[in-house]
Enzyme design. Sequence first.
Site, PDB file in Angstrom:
ATOM      1  N   ASP A 129     -14.091   3.126   7.756  1.00 35.91           N
ATOM      2  CA  ASP A 129     -13.013   4.021   7.327  1.00 35.91           C
ATOM      3  C   ASP A 129     -13.502   4.976   6.242  1.00 35.91           C
ATOM      4  OD1 ASP A 129     -10.196   4.918   7.174  1.00 35.91           O
ATOM      5  OD2 ASP A 129     -10.386   4.165   5.132  1.00 35.91           O
ATOM      6  N   SER A 152      -6.464   3.846   9.878  1.00 41.89           N
ATOM      7  CA  SER A 152      -7.175   3.866   8.593  1.00 41.89           C
ATOM      8  C   SER A 152      -6.482   2.926   7.593  1.00 41.89           C
ATOM      9  CB  SER A 152      -7.194   5.305   8.062  1.00 41.89           C
ATOM     10  OG  SER A 152      -7.466   5.352   6.696  1.00 41.89           O
ATOM     11  N   HIS A 156       0.856  -1.185   0.000  1.00 43.72           N
ATOM     12  CA  HIS A 156       0.000   0.000   0.000  1.00 43.72           C
ATOM     13  C   HIS A 156       0.891   1.232   0.000  1.00 43.72           C
ATOM     14  CE1 HIS A 156      -3.656   2.292   1.044  1.00 43.72           C
ATOM     15  NE2 HIS A 156      -2.870   3.018   1.811  1.00 43.72           N
ATOM     16  N   LYS A 204      -7.652  -1.379   6.495  1.00 44.61           N
ATOM     17  CA  LYS A 204      -7.907  -1.856   5.128  1.00 44.61           C
ATOM     18  C   LYS A 204      -6.979  -3.009   4.760  1.00 44.61           C
ATOM     19  CE  LYS A 204      -7.739   2.410   3.931  1.00 44.61           C
ATOM     20  NZ  LYS A 204      -7.835   3.821   3.608  1.00 44.61           N
ATOM     21  N   ARG A 238     -13.013  13.247   8.152  1.00 45.52           N
ATOM     22  CA  ARG A 238     -11.679  13.785   8.470  1.00 45.52           C
ATOM     23  C   ARG A 238     -11.236  14.768   7.392  1.00 45.52           C
ATOM     24  NH1 ARG A 238      -8.161   8.757   8.527  1.00 45.52           N
ATOM     25  NH2 ARG A 238      -6.458  10.219   8.815  1.00 45.52           N
TER      26      ARG A 238
END
Length: 445
Positions: A161, A183, A82, A187, A168
């Site tokens: 999220d 967050s 990621h 995931k 946010r």
Amino acid sequence: MRMYDLIEKKKRGQHLSEDEIRYIISGYLEDTIPDYQMAAFLMAVYFQGMSKEEIFALTDVMVKSGDVISLDHISGIKVDKHSTGGVGDKTSIVLLPLMAASGMKASKMSGRGLGHTGGTIDKLESIPGFNTSLTNKEMTTFVNSIGFAINGQTPNLVPADKKLYALRDVTATVDHLALIASSIMSKKLASGADYILLDVKIGSGAFVKNIEEGIELSKIMIDIGDSFNKQVATVLSNMDEPLGEAVGNSLEIIESVETLKGKGPKSLTNLCLVLNGVLMYLTGLQNTIEEGVIASKRILRSGAPWEKFVQFVKAQNGDVKAITYTSLLDKASKVIPVTSESAGYVGSINAEAIGKAALLAGAGRETKEDKIDPSAGIICKKHVGDSVKEGELVAIIHTNKEETKAIEDLVLSAYHIQSNQASKIPSVFGVVTKEGYIPIEGLEN
Ligand code: URA
């Protein structure tokens, strides 16, 4: 329990229990807690922070808010990767074939672009016919046979999220390390892999502004992984200028193809080699990160990752001819050179401004409904530390837009030209593993 009391508690810097965190997140998802109370809670977290136990509990509750994917039907070493997001970040498109050719398996879900950052799914869809809506069965088949597949995100992956992030984003509470860590990790944990590699972007175009913050964020994410029995490592990489040269969908596919053939920009190639090297170390395929990087170079040179990429495009219904002869990909009607108004050295490039210029050129979307132009984007020919003459080419705009002056002005304003030579910025600063921070200098060359 009352949300008012929990906001009060966090405002005073007190510790919340797992039950209290569960009450907040599930109440927010079920709409029994309104946005204004959640916004107040997020701001209290922003100023008071969260303990490790609170961060683990928040992550766990978020993971369980939606589907948790099982990769039991996939054999071998299951990894996920990621990036915290950047401009010109086409790393997944190069790294996944390299990982597969190195003996790892990745069932990857990627997102679309919004605002000034692009998304892997949009980039892949600039290959004619490419399918990013695979069934679970197709994903499993392709990952087992080729080594990887890339699909659009399932809508029910960590819904908590999605809702929290949107709030946010409009309440100035994105850039808090505990919130970012939970967050991202929720995931990744919901996606089922055993080994997780995180590319933490550092610089003006990123959420994380310096290496110290990057190390701190990395340690939180590694600890979260540990508490869920997952192996996590991070690579801290540079986002003080766009990654590579190309920003825009088919332009980034062309650059990825060149990189897979060993002819890509050094910054992108180096980052992918380090990422793969760290993964080879994390998964036990190599004994050290250094050996992992050396092995990755050898594997890239062998041509095997390019072969994997061709198999992947074919399996996901993409036009193999268009990646073999990239001149067949969509082209913009206008190719506009941007030249420097003064002589000197490139001191900095505002990555965010280049991302916005690509968006104006048609490469991105401002709202989810906007259609993107796959051929549009920017090629950055000059990089930080390069010398420039007055009138020399610094970037090229590809667009189908009628009005191009604003795009040209934005690209030009992104380049800061100065009289003294700035030193070149390395593409990778270092790696964080359970053992700590390792600066990467020397490994890149
Ligand atoms: N990327 C994410 O997925 N979440 C954040 O909070 C920040 C970056």
